[in-house]
Design a protein around this motif. Structure first.
Motif, PDB file in Angstrom:
ATOM      1  N   ASP A  24      37.421 -44.697   4.266  1.00 35.13           N
ATOM      2  CA  ASP A  24      36.038 -45.128   4.475  1.00 35.13           C
ATOM      3  C   ASP A  24      35.858 -45.814   5.825  1.00 35.13           C
ATOM      4  OD1 ASP A  24      35.383 -44.101   2.026  1.00 35.13           O
ATOM      5  OD2 ASP A  24      35.229 -46.044   1.014  1.00 35.13           O
ATOM      6  N   LEU A  25      36.821 -46.623   6.213  1.00 38.48           N
ATOM      7  CA  LEU A  25      36.709 -47.314   7.493  1.00 38.48           C
ATOM      8  C   LEU A  25      36.819 -46.333   8.653  1.00 38.48           C
ATOM      9  CD1 LEU A  25      38.700 -50.556   6.657  1.00 38.48           C
ATOM     10  CD2 LEU A  25      36.231 -50.301   6.905  1.00 38.48           C
ATOM     11  N   LYS A  26      37.601 -45.260   8.499  1.00 37.87           N
ATOM     12  CA  LYS A  26      37.652 -44.211   9.527  1.00 37.87           C
ATOM     13  C   LYS A  26      36.308 -43.489   9.613  1.00 37.87           C
ATOM     14  CE  LYS A  26      42.565 -43.175   9.188  1.00 37.87           C
ATOM     15  NZ  LYS A  26      43.559 -42.158   8.771  1.00 37.87           N
ATOM     16  N   ILE A  27      35.732 -43.174   8.466  1.00 37.49           N
ATOM     17  CA  ILE A  27      34.435 -42.493   8.429  1.00 37.49           C
ATOM     18  C   ILE A  27      33.357 -43.380   9.034  1.00 37.49           C
ATOM     19  CG2 ILE A  27      32.620 -41.669   6.860  1.00 37.49           C
ATOM     20  CD1 ILE A  27      34.846 -40.681   5.008  1.00 37.49           C
ATOM     21  N   GLN A  32      26.417 -40.717  11.155  1.00 37.72           N
ATOM     22  CA  GLN A  32      26.433 -39.673  10.140  1.00 37.72           C
ATOM     23  C   GLN A  32      26.366 -38.279  10.764  1.00 37.72           C
ATOM     24  OE1 GLN A  32      23.396 -39.909   7.141  1.00 37.72           O
ATOM     25  NE2 GLN A  32      24.310 -38.282   5.941  1.00 37.72           N
ATOM     26  N   GLY A  33      25.471 -38.073  11.685  1.00 34.98           N
ATOM     27  CA  GLY A  33      25.334 -36.758  12.306  1.00 34.98           C
ATOM     28  C   GLY A  33      26.587 -36.333  13.035  1.00 34.98           C
ATOM     29  N   ASP A  34      27.221 -37.273  13.746  1.00 40.82           N
ATOM     30  CA  ASP A  34      28.452 -36.953  14.464  1.00 40.82           C
ATOM     31  C   ASP A  34      29.582 -36.604  13.504  1.00 40.82           C
ATOM     32  OD1 ASP A  34      27.113 -37.475  16.805  1.00 40.82           O
ATOM     33  OD2 ASP A  34      27.877 -39.533  16.972  1.00 40.82           O
ATOM     34  N   TYR A  35      29.690 -37.380  12.430  1.00 37.91           N
ATOM     35  CA  TYR A  35      30.750 -37.129  11.448  1.00 37.91           C
ATOM     36  C   TYR A  35      30.575 -35.759  10.799  1.00 37.91           C
ATOM     37  CZ  TYR A  35      33.573 -37.576   7.254  1.00 37.91           C
ATOM     38  OH  TYR A  35      34.476 -37.347   6.256  1.00 37.91           O
ATOM     39  N   VAL A  36      29.345 -35.449  10.407  1.00 37.58           N
ATOM     40  CA  VAL A  36      29.087 -34.176   9.737  1.00 37.58           C
ATOM     41  C   VAL A  36      29.328 -33.024  10.707  1.00 37.58           C
ATOM     42  CG1 VAL A  36      27.288 -32.757   8.672  1.00 37.58           C
ATOM     43  CG2 VAL A  36      27.524 -35.149   8.029  1.00 37.58           C
ATOM     44  N   ARG A  37      28.814 -33.134  11.943  1.00 40.84           N
ATOM     45  CA  ARG A  37      29.000 -32.048  12.914  1.00 40.84           C
ATOM     46  C   ARG A  37      30.474 -31.806  13.230  1.00 40.84           C
ATOM     47  NH1 ARG A  37      25.567 -34.703  16.504  1.00 40.84           N
ATOM     48  NH2 ARG A  37      23.619 -34.737  15.409  1.00 40.84           N
ATOM     49  N   LEU A  38      31.239 -32.874  13.405  1.00 37.33           N
ATOM     50  CA  LEU A  38      32.661 -32.727  13.711  1.00 37.33           C
ATOM     51  C   LEU A  38      33.388 -31.994  12.591  1.00 37.33           C
ATOM     52  CD1 LEU A  38      35.175 -33.418  15.445  1.00 37.33           C
ATOM     53  CD2 LEU A  38      35.327 -35.539  14.138  1.00 37.33           C
ATOM     54  N   ASN A  39      33.115 -32.386  11.359  1.00 37.58           N
ATOM     55  CA  ASN A  39      33.812 -31.768  10.242  1.00 37.58           C
ATOM     56  C   ASN A  39      33.307 -30.359   9.951  1.00 37.58           C
ATOM     57  OD1 ASN A  39      35.860 -33.672   9.208  1.00 37.58           O
ATOM     58  ND2 ASN A  39      34.102 -35.026   9.245  1.00 37.58           N
ATOM     59  N   VAL A  40      32.036 -30.081  10.216  1.00 42.79           N
ATOM     60  CA  VAL A  40      31.533 -28.711  10.078  1.00 42.79           C
ATOM     61  C   VAL A  40      32.216 -27.826  11.119  1.00 42.79           C
ATOM     62  CG1 VAL A  40      29.496 -27.244  10.390  1.00 42.79           C
ATOM     63  CG2 VAL A  40      29.355 -29.300   8.994  1.00 42.79           C
ATOM     64  N   LEU A  41      32.372 -28.337  12.328  1.00 45.30           N
ATOM     65  CA  LEU A  41      33.059 -27.577  13.374  1.00 45.30           C
ATOM     66  C   LEU A  41      34.501 -27.270  12.967  1.00 45.30           C
ATOM     67  CD1 LEU A  41      32.964 -26.384  16.231  1.00 45.30           C
ATOM     68  CD2 LEU A  41      33.710 -28.618  17.071  1.00 45.30           C
ATOM     69  N   GLY A  94      29.287 -23.042   6.443  1.00 41.49           N
ATOM     70  CA  GLY A  94      28.537 -24.078   7.149  1.00 41.49           C
ATOM     71  C   GLY A  94      27.650 -24.876   6.217  1.00 41.49           C
ATOM     72  N   ILE A  95      26.911 -24.198   5.351  1.00 45.53           N
ATOM     73  CA  ILE A  95      26.013 -24.885   4.424  1.00 45.53           C
ATOM     74  C   ILE A  95      26.795 -25.762   3.454  1.00 45.53           C
ATOM     75  CG2 ILE A  95      24.431 -24.514   2.487  1.00 45.53           C
ATOM     76  CD1 ILE A  95      23.378 -22.065   4.052  1.00 45.53           C
ATOM     77  N   ILE A  96      27.859 -25.209   2.913  1.00 48.02           N
ATOM     78  CA  ILE A  96      28.670 -25.988   1.963  1.00 48.02           C
ATOM     79  C   ILE A  96      29.279 -27.205   2.639  1.00 48.02           C
ATOM     80  CG2 ILE A  96      30.781 -25.932   0.564  1.00 48.02           C
ATOM     81  CD1 ILE A  96      30.027 -23.017  -0.141  1.00 48.02           C
ATOM     82  N   SER A  97      29.792 -27.043   3.863  1.00 51.98           N
ATOM     83  CA  SER A  97      30.432 -28.182   4.526  1.00 51.98           C
ATOM     84  C   SER A  97      29.410 -29.237   4.954  1.00 51.98           C
ATOM     85  CB  SER A  97      31.276 -27.718   5.710  1.00 51.98           C
ATOM     86  OG  SER A  97      30.482 -27.108   6.686  1.00 51.98           O
ATOM     87  N   VAL A  98      28.196 -28.833   5.357  1.00 55.40           N
ATOM     88  CA  VAL A  98      27.167 -29.825   5.686  1.00 55.40           C
ATOM     89  C   VAL A  98      26.842 -30.657   4.456  1.00 55.40           C
ATOM     90  CG1 VAL A  98      24.712 -30.090   6.224  1.00 55.40           C
ATOM     91  CG2 VAL A  98      26.135 -28.637   7.648  1.00 55.40           C
ATOM     92  N   MET A  99      26.676 -29.994   3.325  1.00 60.19           N
ATOM     93  CA  MET A  99      26.361 -30.731   2.090  1.00 60.19           C
ATOM     94  C   MET A  99      27.522 -31.636   1.685  1.00 60.19           C
ATOM     95  SD  MET A  99      24.235 -27.730   0.047  1.00 60.19           S
ATOM     96  CE  MET A  99      25.294 -27.871  -1.327  1.00 60.19           C
TER      97      MET A  99
END
Length: 131
Positions: A24-27, A32-41, A94-99
């Motif tokens: 959680d502290l890493k997240i 939020q947008g940066d975290y989601v985009r990085l992991n979607v990539l 992409g959709i699944i990972s964004v969610m």
């Protein structure tokens, strides 16, 4: 004298830090947008590698057919089919990972809020003891 409430809060904080607190502290370091985009990539790169491996396996398994009928194959239609399937796979992943990563970030934020409330309570206990 021992304060039982302070001990409970300290042990709750320590258990959180040892369990899901590290993740959680890493997240929490990201927006939020940066975290989601990085992991979607990351997900899309992994899905691309998996798609290429599956495509290679398919070509190897069907190589006899392609060798026998190479002259009569419509390579443009075959390429368009592979690109269409690739696009569908990328959209689904992409959709699944964004969610998923949006949910994961929101869940981590809830736990972080409780952790910070406990830390503030500990700070108040320490201030009261100092006075």
């Amino acid at each position: 004298m021992l304060n039982e409430d302070k001990i409970r809060i300290m042990s709750r904080c320590a258990m959180y830090e040892k369990a899901e607190g590290k993740e959680d502290l890493k997240i929490n370091r990201y927006f939020q947008g940066d975290y989601v985009r990085l992991n979607v990539l990351k997900t899309l790169i992994g899905a691309t590698i998996g798609f290429v491996l599956c495509l290679g396996l398919y070509v190897v398994l069907q190589s006899e057919y392609y060798m026998e009928n190479f002259a009569s194959l419509d390579l443009m239609a075959l390429g368009k089919t592979f690109l269409f399937v690739y696009a569908i796979v990328m959209i689904i992943f992409g959709i699944i990972s964004v969610m998923f990563y949006g949910w994961k970030y929101a869940d981590a934020q809830k736990r972080i809020r409780w952790y910070y409330k406990d830390l503030n309570a500990l700070s108040e206990f320490n201030e009261m003891e100092d006075k």
